[in-house]
Enzyme design. Structure first.
Site, mmCIF file in Angstrom:
data_model
loop_
_atom_site.group_PDB
_atom_site.id
_atom_site.type_symbol
_atom_site.label_atom_id
_atom_site.label_comp_id
_atom_site.label_asym_id
_atom_site.label_seq_id
_atom_site.Cartn_x
_atom_site.Cartn_y
_atom_site.Cartn_z
ATOM 1 N N ARG A 1 0.821 -1.229 0.000
ATOM 2 C CA ARG A 1 0.000 0.000 0.000
ATOM 3 C C ARG A 1 0.851 1.274 0.000
ATOM 4 N NH1 ARG A 1 -2.977 -3.289 3.560
ATOM 5 N NH2 ARG A 1 -4.795 -4.146 2.485
ATOM 6 N N LYS B 1 2.829 11.373 -11.420
ATOM 7 C CA LYS B 1 1.966 10.520 -12.248
ATOM 8 C C LYS B 1 2.696 9.206 -12.482
ATOM 9 C CE LYS B 1 -0.839 13.772 -14.938
ATOM 10 N NZ LYS B 1 -1.140 14.280 -16.298
ATOM 11 N N GLU C 1 9.629 18.583 -25.299
ATOM 12 C CA GLU C 1 8.966 18.903 -24.023
ATOM 13 C C GLU C 1 9.610 20.138 -23.373
ATOM 14 O OE1 GLU C 1 6.226 17.466 -23.000
ATOM 15 O OE2 GLU C 1 6.176 15.490 -23.949
ATOM 16 N N LYS D 1 7.423 23.105 -13.842
ATOM 17 C CA LYS D 1 6.521 21.970 -13.609
ATOM 18 C C LYS D 1 6.157 21.879 -12.128
ATOM 19 C CE LYS D 1 5.025 17.408 -14.429
ATOM 20 N NZ LYS D 1 5.082 16.169 -15.174
ATOM 21 N N GLU E 1 -4.561 17.355 -11.424
ATOM 22 C CA GLU E 1 -5.067 17.788 -12.732
ATOM 23 C C GLU E 1 -6.573 18.050 -12.723
ATOM 24 O OE1 GLU E 1 -2.974 15.939 -16.069
ATOM 25 O OE2 GLU E 1 -4.754 16.263 -17.291
ATOM 26 N N ARG F 1 -3.226 22.004 -14.394
ATOM 27 C CA ARG F 1 -2.153 21.087 -14.824
ATOM 28 C C ARG F 1 -2.340 20.645 -16.278
ATOM 29 N NH1 ARG F 1 0.653 16.169 -11.300
ATOM 30 N NH2 ARG F 1 1.904 15.333 -13.010
ATOM 31 N N ASN G 1 -0.651 19.661 -21.336
ATOM 32 C CA ASN G 1 -1.075 18.843 -22.481
ATOM 33 C C ASN G 1 -0.936 19.572 -23.809
ATOM 34 O OD1 ASN G 1 -1.774 16.661 -20.876
ATOM 35 N ND2 ASN G 1 -3.841 17.432 -20.529
ATOM 36 N N HIS H 1 -0.237 17.812 -27.043
ATOM 37 C CA HIS H 1 -0.505 16.390 -26.820
ATOM 38 C C HIS H 1 -1.860 15.950 -27.367
ATOM 39 C CE1 HIS H 1 2.949 16.979 -24.287
ATOM 40 N NE2 HIS H 1 2.976 15.708 -23.916
ATOM 41 N N HIS I 1 -0.844 12.915 -29.198
ATOM 42 C CA HIS I 1 -1.286 11.577 -28.769
ATOM 43 C C HIS I 1 -2.069 10.875 -29.874
ATOM 44 C CE1 HIS I 1 -1.134 12.203 -24.106
ATOM 45 N NE2 HIS I 1 0.000 11.731 -24.595
ATOM 46 N N HIS J 1 7.383 9.813 -28.841
ATOM 47 C CA HIS J 1 6.390 10.686 -28.217
ATOM 48 C C HIS J 1 6.732 12.169 -28.459
ATOM 49 C CE1 HIS J 1 3.573 12.211 -25.273
ATOM 50 N NE2 HIS J 1 4.561 12.807 -24.625
HETATM 51 P P1 NAD Z 1 12.059 5.468 -22.335
HETATM 52 O O1 NAD Z 1 11.947 5.342 -20.893
HETATM 53 O O2 NAD Z 1 11.546 4.358 -23.181
HETATM 54 O O3 NAD Z 1 13.593 5.736 -22.717
HETATM 55 C C1 NAD Z 1 13.966 5.865 -24.072
HETATM 56 C C2 NAD Z 1 15.127 4.931 -24.433
HETATM 57 O O4 NAD Z 1 16.334 5.463 -23.923
HETATM 58 C C3 NAD Z 1 15.010 3.541 -23.852
HETATM 59 O O5 NAD Z 1 15.486 2.606 -24.787
HETATM 60 C C4 NAD Z 1 15.937 3.596 -22.634
HETATM 61 O O6 NAD Z 1 16.436 2.343 -22.262
HETATM 62 C C5 NAD Z 1 17.038 4.482 -23.151
HETATM 63 N N1 NAD Z 1 17.780 5.248 -22.163
HETATM 64 C C6 NAD Z 1 17.296 5.879 -21.070
HETATM 65 N N2 NAD Z 1 18.252 6.613 -20.512
HETATM 66 C C7 NAD Z 1 19.374 6.436 -21.229
HETATM 67 C C8 NAD Z 1 20.690 6.943 -21.128
HETATM 68 N N3 NAD Z 1 21.029 7.864 -20.235
HETATM 69 N N4 NAD Z 1 21.606 6.520 -22.021
HETATM 70 C C9 NAD Z 1 21.261 5.634 -23.003
HETATM 71 N N5 NAD Z 1 20.022 5.147 -23.161
HETATM 72 C C10 NAD Z 1 19.091 5.548 -22.284
HETATM 73 O O7 NAD Z 1 11.350 6.802 -22.888
HETATM 74 P P2 NAD Z 1 11.106 8.239 -22.244
HETATM 75 O O8 NAD Z 1 10.922 9.135 -23.395
HETATM 76 O O9 NAD Z 1 12.092 8.564 -21.202
HETATM 77 O O10 NAD Z 1 9.710 8.062 -21.484
HETATM 78 C C11 NAD Z 1 8.513 7.809 -22.175
HETATM 79 C C12 NAD Z 1 7.480 7.340 -21.177
HETATM 80 O O11 NAD Z 1 7.265 8.377 -20.224
HETATM 81 C C13 NAD Z 1 6.127 7.015 -21.777
HETATM 82 O O12 NAD Z 1 5.683 5.792 -21.264
HETATM 83 C C14 NAD Z 1 5.225 8.149 -21.293
HETATM 84 O O13 NAD Z 1 3.893 7.733 -21.122
HETATM 85 C C15 NAD Z 1 5.871 8.476 -19.969
HETATM 86 N N6 NAD Z 1 5.597 9.837 -19.500
HETATM 87 C C16 NAD Z 1 5.165 9.979 -18.225
HETATM 88 C C17 NAD Z 1 4.911 11.240 -17.711
HETATM 89 C C18 NAD Z 1 4.501 11.394 -16.287
HETATM 90 O O14 NAD Z 1 4.149 12.504 -15.877
HETATM 91 N N7 NAD Z 1 4.576 10.341 -15.484
HETATM 92 C C19 NAD Z 1 5.121 12.382 -18.503
HETATM 93 C C20 NAD Z 1 5.569 12.200 -19.807
HETATM 94 C C21 NAD Z 1 5.817 10.914 -20.299
HETATM 95 N N1 GLY Z 2 3.204 15.183 -18.282
HETATM 96 C C1 GLY Z 2 2.051 15.890 -17.888
HETATM 97 C C2 GLY Z 2 1.841 15.937 -16.426
HETATM 98 O O1 GLY Z 2 2.673 15.526 -15.668
HETATM 99 O O2 GLY Z 2 0.822 16.390 -15.992
#
Ligand code: NAD
Ligand code: GLY
Length: 375
Positions: free
Chosen positions: A132, A154, A196, A238, A248, A252, A256, A259, A263, A276
């Site tokens: 939990r 998130k 971003e 942020k 949100e 917040r 978007n 997006h 998206h 993305h």
């Molecule tokens: P990712 O986590 O898939 O990383 C991209 C690639 O880079 C992967 O292959 C990873 O292994 C590699 N990598 C990571 N760090 C590295 C480094 N320093 N050196 C070499 N390779 C490296 O992609 P991302 O763009 O970081 O994240 C995308 C995800 O984030 C999506 O699932 C999206 O939904 C999520 N997201 C979440 C929020 C939130 O608020 N929680 C906001 C935006 C996006």
């Molecule tokens: N990435 C959008 C948010 O965190 O609200």
């Protein structure tokens, strides 16, 4: 030549996300991963802990993190989830739970999420739900994760029928951003994260936007001072939004911007054609065009946004082969639709936005109309 005035000193002081007794620091700089143990020790009693990563990031950075934790009296176990968005799912979550149970992590044992947004979202959700809720720290290693996903709580996983459909708001205890990890990030991923970064300037901070225009080459060459300054500013922006609207309920949603179309574009191209951030770059220009077509912002805003993203090497145009009816249908499926209208983030100026409620077909039509005249 005088440039935009912005805080040029790289302050080592952490940014604080102020959420009462759930407030937490964001620490930004070089060689921060080597301080993981110190920060974990400040926040949790030494003992068992888990480092969740993937084979790619783990091979590069897990040893530094594990060593740092060991030197502060922690007993870390490493948990690898497979790399890639297609693994942000129940199977990977289950794998993490199994490892936490095997290692007998307790309520006070921290979990550390070492990787990009995929690892961060998955590990954060595991931390939110195991026993939990156990404490967790974000150690983001992609630009996207450093400026966006690691901050704000998130967490979640994808469902076969939609991205991020299962999750929880659950804040980390700290975010440790080691900007030197960006040196190993593939260039395409770096640029996707830059979309971003540009978004923060476009929606919240005209000075940041002007700084990016001026220092783009230095940023993309990963000059430490510029990168640290810019990431810091994005995190401040942020943090301020999250403090005002953690779950949100309203403001917040400004994050978007780009997006709504982004998206939808990712979805109808089955998440294969664009990263993305690339889809968001196209989406931001298209949504700025919608804003201009509605008479809400001057064309100059569209031109500057498009030019910055283009100079960075990002795509900026909705491809002609993308079916507009399919795009509109995908927008309608998005979570942001209320009573048949999309809560759309429109630009009024660089750094200034307002929400408008639009039909999905109207958005696509205005984006295309705004594109004629080659803006
Ligand atoms: P990712 O986590 O898939 O990383 C991209 C690639 O880079 C992967 O292959 C990873 O292994 C590699 N990598 C990571 N760090 C590295 C480094 N320093 N050196 C070499 N390779 C490296 O992609 P991302 O763009 O970081 O994240 C995308 C995800 O984030 C999506 O699932 C999206 O939904 C999520 N997201 C979440 C929020 C939130 O608020 N929680 C906001 C935006 C996006
Ligand atoms: N990435 C959008 C948010 O965190 O609200």
């Amino acid at each position: 030549m005088t440039g935009p005035v912005i805080n040029r000193s790289v302050s080592p002081a952490p940014i604080v996300v102020g959420l009462g007794d759930r407030s937490y620091p964001i620490v930004i700089g070089e060689a921060i991963l080597g301080q993981t143990g110190l920060w974990a020790r400040k926040l949790c009693p030494p003992g068992k802990c888990a480092v969740v990563t993937n084979p790619i990031v783990g091979a590069l950075y897990a040893d530094i993190v594990m060593q740092s934790l060991l030197s502060e009296g922690f007993e870390p176990v490493r948990v690898d989830v497979p790399d890639g968005e297609e693994h942000k799912n129940l199977a990977s979550l289950s794998l993490i739970y199994d490892a936490l149970v095997d290692a007998a992590l307790e309520r006070s044992s921290p979990l550390l999420a070492l990787g990009g947004g995929v690892v961060g979202d998955l590990a954060g959700f595991a931390a939110a739900t195991y026993l939990r809720g156990i404490p967790y720290l974000q150690l983001p290693t992609t630009l996207l994760a450093q400026v966006d996903s690691s901050v704000g709580g998130k967490t979640g996983i994808d469902h076969p029928r939609g991205k991020n459909l299962i999750g929880a708001f659950y804040q980390p205890r700290a975010v440790l951003i080691d900007v030197s990890t960006l040196r190993t990030l593939p260039r395409r991923q770096l640029l996707a994260g830059f979309a971003e970064v540009a978004k923060y300037g476009a929606i919240l901070d005209a000075e940041l936007f002007a700084l990016l225009e001026q220092k783009l080459a230095q940023f993309l060459a990963l000059e430490a001072e510029v990168v640290t300054q810019v990431i810091r500013r994005c995190c401040e922006l942020k943090a301020a939004v999250v403090e005002r609207d953690e779950r949100e309920a309203g403001e917040r949603a400004v994050l978007n911007f780009g997006h709504t179309i982004g998206h939808a574009l990712e979805s109808i191209t089955s998440y294969q054609r664009f990263l993305h951030g690339e889809a968001v770059a196209i989406g931001m220009v298209a949504e700025a065009r919608v804003s201009a077509a509605l008479g809400l912002c001057p064309l100059e805003v569209v031109t500057r946004l498009r030019s910055l993203l283009e100079r960075a090497g990002l795509p900026v145009n909705l491809p002609d082969d993308v079916d507009r009816a399919q795009l509109a249908a995908a927008i309608e499926l998005d979570k942001k639709v209320q009573g048949g209208r999309v809560k759309f983030v429109a630009l009024e100026a660089l750094g200034k936005t307002r929400f408008v409620f639009l039909r999905n077909e109207e958005i696509v039509e205005l984006a295309d109309r705004g594109a004629t005249g080659n803006v």
